[in-house]
Design a protein around this motif. Structure first.
Motif, short mmCIF file in Angstrom:
data_model
loop_
_atom_site.label_atom_id
_atom_site.label_comp_id
_atom_site.label_asym_id
_atom_site.label_seq_id
_atom_site.Cartn_x
_atom_site.Cartn_y
_atom_site.Cartn_z
N THR A 135 0.82 -1.21 0.00
CA THR A 135 0.00 0.00 0.00
C THR A 135 0.86 1.26 0.00
O THR A 135 0.53 2.24 -0.69
CB THR A 135 -0.93 0.00 1.21
N ARG A 136 1.96 1.26 0.75
CA ARG A 136 2.85 2.43 0.76
C ARG A 136 3.49 2.64 -0.62
O ARG A 136 3.59 3.77 -1.09
CB ARG A 136 3.93 2.27 1.82
N THR A 137 3.90 1.55 -1.25
CA THR A 137 4.56 1.66 -2.55
C THR A 137 3.61 2.21 -3.61
O THR A 137 3.95 3.15 -4.35
CB THR A 137 5.10 0.28 -2.99
N ILE A 138 2.43 1.62 -3.71
CA ILE A 138 1.45 2.09 -4.70
C ILE A 138 1.04 3.52 -4.42
O ILE A 138 0.90 4.35 -5.33
CB ILE A 138 0.22 1.17 -4.70
N THR A 139 0.87 3.86 -3.14
CA THR A 139 0.50 5.22 -2.80
C THR A 139 1.57 6.22 -3.23
O THR A 139 1.27 7.25 -3.84
CB THR A 139 0.26 5.34 -1.28
N LEU A 140 2.82 5.92 -2.93
CA LEU A 140 3.91 6.83 -3.30
C LEU A 140 4.04 6.94 -4.82
O LEU A 140 4.30 8.03 -5.35
CB LEU A 140 5.21 6.35 -2.68
N ILE A 141 3.87 5.83 -5.53
CA ILE A 141 3.98 5.87 -6.99
C ILE A 141 2.91 6.80 -7.59
O ILE A 141 3.20 7.66 -8.43
CB ILE A 141 3.88 4.45 -7.58
N LEU A 142 1.67 6.63 -7.15
CA LEU A 142 0.59 7.46 -7.70
C LEU A 142 0.73 8.92 -7.27
O LEU A 142 0.48 9.83 -8.06
CB LEU A 142 -0.77 6.89 -7.27
N TRP A 143 1.11 9.13 -6.01
CA TRP A 143 1.25 10.50 -5.54
C TRP A 143 2.40 11.21 -6.25
O TRP A 143 2.26 12.36 -6.67
CB TRP A 143 1.47 10.51 -4.03
N VAL A 144 3.55 10.54 -6.37
CA VAL A 144 4.71 11.18 -7.00
C VAL A 144 4.42 11.50 -8.46
O VAL A 144 4.75 12.59 -8.95
CB VAL A 144 5.96 10.29 -6.86
N SER A 145 3.79 10.57 -9.17
CA SER A 145 3.49 10.82 -10.58
C SER A 145 2.49 11.95 -10.74
O SER A 145 2.63 12.80 -11.63
CB SER A 145 2.96 9.54 -11.23
N SER A 146 1.46 11.98 -9.89
CA SER A 146 0.45 13.03 -10.00
C SER A 146 1.02 14.40 -9.63
O SER A 146 0.84 15.39 -10.36
CB SER A 146 -0.74 12.70 -9.11
N ILE A 147 1.73 14.46 -8.50
CA ILE A 147 2.30 15.74 -8.08
C ILE A 147 3.40 16.18 -9.04
O ILE A 147 3.55 17.37 -9.34
CB ILE A 147 2.84 15.62 -6.64
N GLY A 148 4.16 15.22 -9.59
CA GLY A 148 5.18 15.57 -10.57
C GLY A 148 4.58 16.20 -11.82
O GLY A 148 5.13 17.17 -12.36
N ALA A 149 3.46 15.63 -12.29
CA ALA A 149 2.80 16.21 -13.46
C ALA A 149 2.30 17.63 -13.16
O ALA A 149 2.41 18.53 -13.99
CB ALA A 149 1.65 15.32 -13.90
N GLY A 150 1.76 17.82 -11.96
CA GLY A 150 1.31 19.17 -11.59
C GLY A 150 2.45 20.16 -11.49
O GLY A 150 2.33 21.31 -11.91
N LEU A 151 3.59 19.72 -10.93
CA LEU A 151 4.74 20.61 -10.83
C LEU A 151 5.31 20.97 -12.20
O LEU A 151 5.80 22.09 -12.41
CB LEU A 151 5.82 19.95 -9.97
N MET A 152 5.23 20.05 -13.15
CA MET A 152 5.69 20.36 -14.50
C MET A 152 4.83 21.46 -15.13
O MET A 152 5.35 22.38 -15.77
CB MET A 152 5.65 19.10 -15.36
N ALA A 153 3.51 21.35 -14.93
CA ALA A 153 2.63 22.39 -15.46
C ALA A 153 2.88 23.74 -14.78
O ALA A 153 2.92 24.78 -15.43
CB ALA A 153 1.16 21.98 -15.29
N LEU A 154 3.08 23.71 -13.45
CA LEU A 154 3.36 24.95 -12.75
C LEU A 154 4.71 25.53 -13.16
O LEU A 154 4.86 26.75 -13.29
CB LEU A 154 3.34 24.70 -11.24
N SER A 155 5.71 24.67 -13.38
CA SER A 155 7.02 25.15 -13.81
C SER A 155 6.95 25.82 -15.16
O SER A 155 7.59 26.86 -15.40
CB SER A 155 8.02 23.99 -13.84
N ASP A 156 6.15 25.24 -16.05
CA ASP A 156 5.98 25.86 -17.37
C ASP A 156 5.34 27.24 -17.24
O ASP A 156 5.76 28.20 -17.91
CB ASP A 156 5.12 24.96 -18.25
#
Length: 383
Positions: A135-156
């Motif tokens: 559960t920790r692994t799947i949670t971190l994978i989904l959270w990191v990917s989602s937050i990473g995509a949001g940070l890319m949009a904000l960085s742009d």
């Protein structure tokens, strides 16, 4: 309107290894509160604020979709984002309406996990720890990917605002097609308000940050509840073949028990297995009532993850009947053998969750994939 005391949870629940990350985030968003908070009503206020913000963002995105697009790619991006916000909007409002059920399920999971950690043997503890790790692994994978995509949009957005302001504040050039607007501008129907810093920048940034954190939070929380059910099935499948009556009463002397006494203790153990199985069924039913409304749309977006989890639940449940059969039933009294037969018949009833009238299983996932492939070919021909 819910009273603040209905949200209160004991402090220990927030330290539960399987739910710790999600409950702390839920407390931040205000969906739950702990009994040691001085002002738990503030959590309720934050919950109302965040829920309203998600719905406003969803309505604005849908309004932008209905305005139409000149390019299919821009429309696809907005439609996908609006759909995700729509699903999380339904999920959050459904969780608020059924908040009493959510709190009750959380307390049940925590109490059961505490009891399990006290009575589990080494093999069962390995199952518990592997489930927590999963559960920790799947949670971190989904959270990191989602937050990473949001940070890319904000960085742009930040980069173009600082170093390419002509592409941000030059609305006439954007409308002529000479410049491309920011991604956030294509998601909301602000029109002439692009040049307004609060409406054109802070508002979309806030909506994007709320979405990239709330969407994976909800889905991974449901995943944790499903894995809890899977864990209970695995432990029950392990305990049934062992038929360890010493677990039911550790002070028994097996050498001094008569055959009749041994049969009575086995029947008591069977009764405990049936009780545990009925508790699992009841929890699955509560989970179904919680997610039956939003899961239909959620299943389309996150179908692969959900299907694999339901497949795991089905496999664990099917093995329960074989676990009963693998007991040394031929050594038991006739009454115990009849009870095993009835328990095998009862255990063959499948665990199933429905999204309204549609069963959520691998077959439904395959139908969605086929439909998506057909729609993709149709769009290719039109485009």
């Amino acid at each position: 309107m819910f009273r603040a005391k209905e949200l209160l949870l004991p402090r220990g629940i927030f330290e539960n290894p399987m739910l710790r990350l999600h409950l702390r985030c839920f407390r931040l968003y205000g969906y739950v509160a702990s009994n040691y908070q001085r002002r738990p009503w503030l959590s309720q206020s934050r919950c109302i604020l965040f829920t309203a913000s998600i719905w406003v963002s969803c309505v604005l995105m849908l309004a932008r979709v209905f305005q139409g697009y000149e390019r299919l790619n821009d429309g696809a991006t907005t439609c996908a984002t609006a759909l995700q916000y729509f699903t999380v909007s339904i999920a959050t409002i459904n969780a608020i309406v059924r908040r009493e059920r959510v709190v009750s399920m959380l307390r049940e999971v925590h109490e059961d996990m505490q009891k399990l950690m006290k009575e589990a043997d080494d093999q069962e503890l390995d199952l518990v720890f592997s489930t927590q790790k999963y559960t920790r692994t799947i949670t971190l994978i989904l959270w990191v990917s989602s937050i990473g995509a949001g940070l890319m949009a904000l960085s742009d957005c930040i980069y173009r605002t600082l170093f390419m302001p002509q592409t941000v504040f030059n609305l006439p050039a954007v409308r002529r097609g000479d410049e491309r607007p920011l991604l956030l501008f294509r998601l909301f129907p602000f029109g002439e308000l692009y040049d307004n810093f609060v409406v054109g920048f802070l508002g979309p940034w806030y909506a994007l940050g709320l979405g990239v954190t709330t969407i994976p939070l909800w889905h991974t929380f449901i995943m944790c509840l499903m894995k809890y059910v899977h864990l209970k099935l695995m432990i029950l499948n392990k305990r049934v073949p062992e038929m360890d009556i010493m677990r039911h009463n550790p002070f028994l002397d097996l050498d001094r028990l008569t055959p009749a006494q041994l049969n009575r203790w086995r029947i008591r153990l069977f009764t405990k297995f049936v009780t545990d199985h009925l508790k699992i069924r009841k929890f699955v039913k509560e989970l179904e009532l919680l997610i039956c409304v939003p899961v239909m749309i959620d299943f389309i977006i996150f179908s692969i993850l959900i299907c694999f989890l339901f497949f795991a639940l089905g496999v664990g449940h099917d093995e329960l009947s074989f676990a009963y059969y693998s007991t040394p039933w031929y050594e038991f009294e006739r009454s115990a053998q009849r009870m095993i037969l009835f328990m095998m018949i009862h255990s063959q009833r499948p665990l199933q969750i429905r999204a309204l009238m549609i069963p959520v299983n691998l077959g439904t996932f395959l139908d969605i994939v086929r439909a998506a492939y057909s729609y993709s070919n149709l769009l290719r021909q039109i485009y």
